[in-house]
Scaffold this motif. Structure first.
Motif, mmCIF file in Angstrom:
data_model
loop_
_atom_site.group_PDB
_atom_site.id
_atom_site.type_symbol
_atom_site.label_atom_id
_atom_site.label_comp_id
_atom_site.label_asym_id
_atom_site.label_seq_id
_atom_site.Cartn_x
_atom_site.Cartn_y
_atom_site.Cartn_z
ATOM 1 N N UNK A 61 39.751 -2.053 30.104
ATOM 2 C CA UNK A 61 40.884 -1.766 30.990
ATOM 3 C C UNK A 61 41.635 -3.049 31.311
ATOM 4 N N UNK A 62 42.946 -2.931 31.415
ATOM 5 C CA UNK A 62 43.803 -4.066 31.731
ATOM 6 C C UNK A 62 44.574 -3.737 33.016
ATOM 7 N N UNK A 63 44.467 -4.622 34.010
ATOM 8 C CA UNK A 63 45.102 -4.377 35.307
ATOM 9 C C UNK A 63 46.075 -5.505 35.619
ATOM 10 N N UNK A 64 47.346 -5.143 35.792
ATOM 11 C CA UNK A 64 48.370 -6.090 36.220
ATOM 12 C C UNK A 64 48.412 -6.094 37.742
ATOM 13 N N UNK A 65 48.132 -7.255 38.338
ATOM 14 C CA UNK A 65 48.110 -7.379 39.798
ATOM 15 C C UNK A 65 49.265 -8.278 40.217
ATOM 16 N N UNK A 66 50.178 -7.737 41.011
ATOM 17 C CA UNK A 66 51.343 -8.505 41.444
ATOM 18 C C UNK A 66 51.218 -8.924 42.901
ATOM 19 N N UNK A 67 51.813 -10.079 43.235
ATOM 20 C CA UNK A 67 51.852 -10.556 44.614
ATOM 21 C C UNK A 67 53.226 -11.121 44.920
ATOM 22 N N UNK A 68 53.750 -10.806 46.099
ATOM 23 C CA UNK A 68 55.087 -11.271 46.496
ATOM 24 C C UNK A 68 55.086 -12.731 46.934
ATOM 25 N N UNK A 69 56.220 -13.386 46.732
ATOM 26 C CA UNK A 69 56.404 -14.730 47.273
ATOM 27 C C UNK A 69 56.650 -14.638 48.788
ATOM 28 N N UNK A 70 56.585 -15.770 49.511
ATOM 29 C CA UNK A 70 56.782 -15.736 50.968
ATOM 30 C C UNK A 70 58.153 -15.201 51.353
ATOM 31 N N UNK A 71 58.226 -14.553 52.497
ATOM 32 C CA UNK A 71 59.495 -13.990 52.970
ATOM 33 C C UNK A 71 59.510 -13.994 54.486
ATOM 34 N N UNK A 95 56.053 -19.548 55.223
ATOM 35 C CA UNK A 95 55.943 -20.520 54.137
ATOM 36 C C UNK A 95 54.851 -20.142 53.144
ATOM 37 N N UNK A 96 54.078 -19.132 53.467
ATOM 38 C CA UNK A 96 53.037 -18.651 52.561
ATOM 39 C C UNK A 96 53.013 -17.138 52.612
ATOM 40 N N UNK A 97 52.483 -16.531 51.584
ATOM 41 C CA UNK A 97 52.283 -15.087 51.573
ATOM 42 C C UNK A 97 50.838 -14.838 51.156
ATOM 43 N N UNK A 156 45.045 -17.040 58.795
ATOM 44 C CA UNK A 156 45.000 -17.804 60.046
ATOM 45 C C UNK A 156 46.189 -18.739 60.236
ATOM 46 N N UNK A 157 46.601 -19.426 59.176
ATOM 47 C CA UNK A 157 47.683 -20.401 59.315
ATOM 48 C C UNK A 157 48.998 -19.756 59.719
ATOM 49 N N UNK A 158 49.140 -18.452 59.506
ATOM 50 C CA UNK A 158 50.389 -17.768 59.839
ATOM 51 C C UNK A 158 50.461 -17.331 61.298
ATOM 52 N N UNK A 159 49.341 -17.351 61.997
ATOM 53 C CA UNK A 159 49.342 -16.838 63.370
ATOM 54 C C UNK A 159 49.130 -17.934 64.409
ATOM 55 N N UNK A 160 49.271 -19.183 63.997
ATOM 56 C CA UNK A 160 49.147 -20.296 64.941
ATOM 57 C C UNK A 160 50.129 -20.127 66.098
ATOM 58 N N UNK A 161 51.335 -19.659 65.790
ATOM 59 C CA UNK A 161 52.351 -19.430 66.818
ATOM 60 C C UNK A 161 52.534 -17.943 67.126
#
Length: 215
Positions: A1-11, A15-17, A170-175
């Motif tokens: 089986x071949x699985x294509x896994x996609x992930x979005x860039x930050x939005x 600064x990270x996703x 964690x780094x996204x919820x500092x603020x």
């Protein structure tokens, strides 16, 4: 089986996703399945164009898209995508469609072909939080899930598709002191367990666990 896994860039000013970082952290083989990783833009239509190019290049059996859902406490496989773009914020190229169908000739909604309840169960059995979601929103996450399903319905009938939302890291919820988060390590482990379930349940019916909600 071949699985294509996609992930979005930050939005959305991030600064990270975590979706993209988790996809990058996946092994190249899971439960015997080859994992192909793809970064896609958080942009209406263009995300589908990039994904389709990868589908044509790799001919995957499954397309599994991963997206960020800030505010959610758990990893949430999505059951359904709806034929609607209704953007609360602009995408990464300034597009902000309001009340627009994704495909004029598409179905009102498409259900995933993936064993979402088995995926949730597998994540929970690994000691990690997971829940089934019945709404992928109306932003680019729902958009790409719907677009892949539209491709399946019209061009790639042997392919399966689905979507998983993941929380902040964690780094996204500092603020954002009131926002839930998961470690990137746990998100990656959750995705691995979900993919293991996809492979194990290939050709089988999903499990019949109670995952419904009252509202």
């Amino acid at each position: 089986m071949k699985i294509l896994v996609t992930g979005f860039d930050p939005f959305g000013g991030e600064t990270t996703n975590p979706a993209l970082e988790a996809v990058k952290g996946l092994p190249t083989t899971i439960n015997g399945a080859e994992i192909i990783k793809l970064e896609i833009p958080t942009v209406f239509n263009k995300s589908a164009e990039v994904t389709k190019k990868a589908i044509l290049a790799h001919n995957p059996d499954v397309v599994l898209s991963i997206g960020q859902a800030g505010g959610r406490f758990t990893v949430t496989p999505e059951r359904v995508a709806i034929n609607l773009d209704d953007a609360r914020i602009a995408d990464n190229e300034g597009n902000q469609p309001i009340d627009q169908p994704i495909q004029i000739d598409g179905a009102a909604a498409y259900f995933t072909q993936l064993p979402v309840k088995a995926m949730v169960q597998a994540i929970k059995e690994a000691g990690l939080p997971a829940a089934l979601s019945n709404s992928a929103g109306t932003f680019v996450c729902n958009h790409i899930m719907y677009q892949v399903q539209y491709m399946i319905a019209n061009e790639f009938p042997e392919m399966k598709g689905g979507f998983i939302h993941v929380p902040f890291i964690a780094s996204q919820v500092v603020d954002k002191p009131s926002s839930p988060f998961m470690s990137l390590t746990d998100i990656i482990a959750s995705l691995e367990k979900a993919i293991e379930a996809i492979v194990t349940f290939d050709g089988k019916e999903d499990v019949k666990t109670i995952e419904g909600t009252t509202h």
